[in-house]
Design a protein around this motif. Structure first.
Motif, PDB file in Angstrom:
ATOM      1  N   VAL A  17       0.834  -1.213   0.000  1.00 44.38           N
ATOM      2  CA  VAL A  17       0.000   0.000   0.000  1.00 44.38           C
ATOM      3  C   VAL A  17       0.863   1.256   0.000  1.00 44.38           C
ATOM      4  N   LEU A  18       1.935   1.254   0.804  1.00 41.73           N
ATOM      5  CA  LEU A  18       2.814   2.411   0.847  1.00 41.73           C
ATOM      6  C   LEU A  18       3.506   2.634  -0.494  1.00 41.73           C
ATOM      7  N   LEU A  19       3.971   1.555  -1.122  1.00 41.65           N
ATOM      8  CA  LEU A  19       4.606   1.687  -2.427  1.00 41.65           C
ATOM      9  C   LEU A  19       3.626   2.211  -3.470  1.00 41.65           C
ATOM     10  N   LEU A  20       2.376   1.709  -3.412  1.00 40.66           N
ATOM     11  CA  LEU A  20       1.365   2.196  -4.350  1.00 40.66           C
ATOM     12  C   LEU A  20       1.074   3.675  -4.134  1.00 40.66           C
ATOM     13  N   ALA A  21       0.986   4.093  -2.863  1.00 41.70           N
ATOM     14  CA  ALA A  21       0.726   5.511  -2.574  1.00 41.70           C
ATOM     15  C   ALA A  21       1.870   6.386  -3.058  1.00 41.70           C
ATOM     16  N   LEU A  22       3.109   5.930  -2.853  1.00 47.38           N
ATOM     17  CA  LEU A  22       4.256   6.704  -3.325  1.00 47.38           C
ATOM     18  C   LEU A  22       4.256   6.799  -4.851  1.00 47.38           C
ATOM     19  N   GLY A  23       3.897   5.701  -5.524  1.00 43.12           N
ATOM     20  CA  GLY A  23       3.845   5.733  -6.981  1.00 43.12           C
ATOM     21  C   GLY A  23       2.793   6.684  -7.504  1.00 43.12           C
ATOM     22  N   VAL A  24       1.617   6.670  -6.857  1.00 39.47           N
ATOM     23  CA  VAL A  24       0.550   7.589  -7.281  1.00 39.47           C
ATOM     24  C   VAL A  24       0.949   9.037  -7.036  1.00 39.47           C
ATOM     25  N   ALA A  25       1.573   9.290  -5.884  1.00 39.54           N
ATOM     26  CA  ALA A  25       1.996  10.660  -5.574  1.00 39.54           C
ATOM     27  C   ALA A  25       3.068  11.143  -6.533  1.00 39.54           C
ATOM     28  N   ALA A  26       3.927  10.233  -6.988  1.00 38.94           N
ATOM     29  CA  ALA A  26       5.011  10.631  -7.890  1.00 38.94           C
ATOM     30  C   ALA A  26       4.521  10.877  -9.310  1.00 38.94           C
ATOM     31  N   THR A  27       3.483  10.160  -9.717  1.00 43.55           N
ATOM     32  CA  THR A  27       2.997  10.280 -11.091  1.00 43.55           C
ATOM     33  C   THR A  27       1.832  11.236 -11.252  1.00 43.55           C
ATOM     34  N   THR A  28       1.203  11.635 -10.149  1.00 41.39           N
ATOM     35  CA  THR A  28       0.060  12.547 -10.238  1.00 41.39           C
ATOM     36  C   THR A  28       0.548  13.966 -10.438  1.00 41.39           C
ATOM     37  N   GLN A  29      -0.076  14.672 -11.370  1.00 41.57           N
ATOM     38  CA  GLN A  29       0.302  16.057 -11.634  1.00 41.57           C
ATOM     39  C   GLN A  29      -0.096  16.944 -10.467  1.00 41.57           C
ATOM     40  N   ARG A  30       0.812  17.843 -10.112  1.00 45.53           N
ATOM     41  CA  ARG A  30       0.585  18.705  -8.950  1.00 45.53           C
ATOM     42  C   ARG A  30      -0.505  19.724  -9.257  1.00 45.53           C
ATOM     43  N   THR A  31      -1.431  19.884  -8.339  1.00 40.05           N
ATOM     44  CA  THR A  31      -2.480  20.888  -8.458  1.00 40.05           C
ATOM     45  C   THR A  31      -2.625  21.624  -7.136  1.00 40.05           C
ATOM     46  N   THR A  32      -3.142  22.834  -7.206  1.00 37.68           N
ATOM     47  CA  THR A  32      -3.400  23.623  -6.015  1.00 37.68           C
ATOM     48  C   THR A  32      -4.802  24.211  -6.134  1.00 37.68           C
ATOM     49  N   ARG A  33      -5.171  25.021  -5.164  1.00 41.45           N
ATOM     50  CA  ARG A  33      -6.439  25.746  -5.204  1.00 41.45           C
ATOM     51  C   ARG A  33      -6.195  27.242  -5.021  1.00 41.45           C
ATOM     52  N   ASP A  34      -4.982  27.700  -5.392  1.00 40.49           N
ATOM     53  CA  ASP A  34      -4.653  29.112  -5.276  1.00 40.49           C
ATOM     54  C   ASP A  34      -5.290  29.902  -6.416  1.00 40.49           C
ATOM     55  N   ALA A  35      -5.669  31.130  -6.110  1.00 41.27           N
ATOM     56  CA  ALA A  35      -6.285  31.985  -7.118  1.00 41.27           C
ATOM     57  C   ALA A  35      -5.268  32.380  -8.176  1.00 41.27           C
ATOM     58  N   LEU A  36      -5.721  32.403  -9.439  1.00 42.07           N
ATOM     59  CA  LEU A  36      -4.922  32.839 -10.586  1.00 42.07           C
ATOM     60  C   LEU A  36      -3.639  32.031 -10.752  1.00 42.07           C
ATOM     61  N   SER A  37      -3.661  30.783 -10.330  1.00 46.73           N
ATOM     62  CA  SER A  37      -2.511  29.900 -10.536  1.00 46.73           C
ATOM     63  C   SER A  37      -2.783  29.009 -11.740  1.00 46.73           C
ATOM     64  N   PRO A  38      -1.808  28.813 -12.630  1.00 44.09           N
ATOM     65  CA  PRO A  38      -2.041  27.967 -13.810  1.00 44.09           C
ATOM     66  C   PRO A  38      -2.152  26.488 -13.503  1.00 44.09           C
ATOM     67  N   VAL A  39      -1.924  26.096 -12.245  1.00 40.94           N
ATOM     68  CA  VAL A  39      -2.094  24.693 -11.867  1.00 40.94           C
ATOM     69  C   VAL A  39      -3.238  24.525 -10.882  1.00 40.94           C
ATOM     70  N   SER A  40      -4.031  25.563 -10.676  1.00 38.97           N
ATOM     71  CA  SER A  40      -5.120  25.522  -9.709  1.00 38.97           C
ATOM     72  C   SER A  40      -6.396  25.019 -10.370  1.00 38.97           C
TER      73      SER A  40
END
Length: 415
Positions: A36-59
């Motif tokens: 489970v830990l290895l799977l979580a690390l793999g998902v975290a490493a491959t998932t594109q980073r997103t935020t909820r900040d205003a006017l951010s191109p990754v939000s």
């Protein structure tokens, strides 16, 4: 005379279980936890980073700009976010540099945190690399350096208007969302190289524009400078409405690279210390005084209490469900369908604000637009559900409650 039976002889001394046998029950849980830990690390490493900040191109929030960045990326424009001027200068220099025809487009937010020195450094960078500057809701201090001759005329109500100018991008986009911060060319409109588009009425009643472009001799960088007073144009919530997408894509997608400069709080200029008074909110001192006075009042109230509080059992305990049912019967008896419907809508809007992370003071019309965007529903239907008049009969009231419940479940699933 009875005799006690002798105990049965044992075959030998009992041996303790082997060491491997004691460890075997823990082996399977340990393997499962490790997987489970290895799977979580793999998902975290491959998932594109997103935020909820205003006017951010990754939000991915309604006031973010991820949708616009994704469309630009699909069109071949490399969008990179930067939160410091040092990184912005490095990205722009690598993407353009001296001697190139034109550098990357630079989108700048949060100019209210800039000093004059920072604005001058940004101007010099754009002049050296030939980059287009796009300023989102700049203040007057930044305008004096990056867009001289443009005057900040204050806020205006958001509205969809036609461009009414000769700018190529604005004419191609057509009607788009205007308002926000408004600007006027000083000392008068019509300065060579400066074009004001999307006319609106400023706070003082004067005519102003929410989109200004500077080119040629009017531009302090020698390249194009775009002043955008309505930052909602690049937000996820409004990007697909009217001509917003066409206007922003033509403006931000002109170069093969786009540097999105969104200054972070730690983006401090070297050698220029800012006083603490500029970093502390103006309301902090009055709020501190109110908190101290409230604490003193509480201490006096608690200190003047005599004796212990006498606990007296209530004569009856009323369950919350009985209270709700009793109020419902009163509404039904009085035929107060309007008050019942308003109670249902108010509670639903409050819960939807919490799900969408909106402020408690957000108007119900804006909540309806945000719900429609999040749930993928037509804004007209959501507004009718949350803002229309009272139901005409009990069946309509029941249908309203059912529709509100279904709308809330849909928003929770998609958020």
């Amino acid at each position: 005379m009875s005799r006690t039976a002798a105990p049965a002889p044992t075959s030998g001394p009992t041996r303790p279980p082997a060491r491997g046998a004691r460890r075997r029950p823990w082996l399977l849980p340990a393997v499962v936890v490790g997987m489970v830990l290895l799977l979580a690390l793999g998902v975290a490493a491959t998932t594109q980073r997103t935020t909820r900040d205003a006017l951010s191109p990754v939000s991915v929030a309604p006031d973010g700009s991820r949708a616009l960045a994704r469309v630009l990326d699909a069109a071949g424009v490399d969008v990179v976010e930067s939160q410091t001027f040092t990184r912005t200068r490095s990205l722009v220099t690598e993407g353009g540099g001296a001697g190139s025809a034109a550098g990357p487009t630079i989108v700048v937010t949060g100019t209210d945190t800039f000093s004059t020195g920072r604005s001058e450094a940004l101007r010099d960078l754009a002049r050296r690399t030939g980059s287009t500057l796009v300023l989102l809701a700049p203040d007057q201090r930044a305008l004096d350096v990056l867009a001289p001759g443009v005057e900040d005329r204050g806020p205006a109500e958001a509205d969809v208007v036609v461009p009414a100018c000769a700018d190529t991008d604005a004419e191609a986009a057509g009607a788009a969302r205007a308002g926000g911060r408004t600007y006027r060319v000083a000392p008068g409109d019509g300065v060579d190289g400066t074009t004001g588009c999307y006319p609106v009425q400023a706070e003082d009643g004067a005519r102003a524009a929410s989109w200004v472009t500077l080119t040629g001799a009017a531009s302090p960088t020698g390249s194009r400078v775009v002043v955008v007073g309505q930052p909602e144009l690049v937000m996820n919530r409004y990007g697909a409405q009217d001509g917003n997408a066409a206007l922003t894509l033509r403006t931000l997608g002109a170069a093969p690279a786009l540097v999105w400069y969104r200054p972070a709080p730690w983006d401090v200029e070297t050698g220029e210390a800012r006083p603490l008074s500029e970093l502390v909110p103006a309301a902090l001192l009055p709020a501190t005084v109110v908190v101290v006075l409230a604490g003193l009042t509480l201490a006096l109230w608690r200190g003047r209490r005599f004796g212990r509080v006498v606990v007296e059992p209530l004569p009856v305990v009323v369950r919350s469900v009985e209270t709700v049912e009793g109020r419902a019967r009163l509404y039904h008896r009085a035929q107060a369908r309007d008050r019942a419907a308003e109670a249902l809508r108010s509670a639903a809007v409050a819960r939807l604000r919490a799900v969408l992370r909106l402020d408690a003071g957000t108007a119900r019309t804006e909540v309806a637009d945000a719900v429609a965007w999040a749930a993928g529903l037509p804004p007209v239907g959501v507004r009718e559900l949350l803002l229309s008049g009272p139901p005409t009969d009990d069946a309509a009231l029941v249908a309203l409650a059912r529709d509100l419940d279904e709308l809330e479940r849909r928003v929770r699933r998609t958020s």
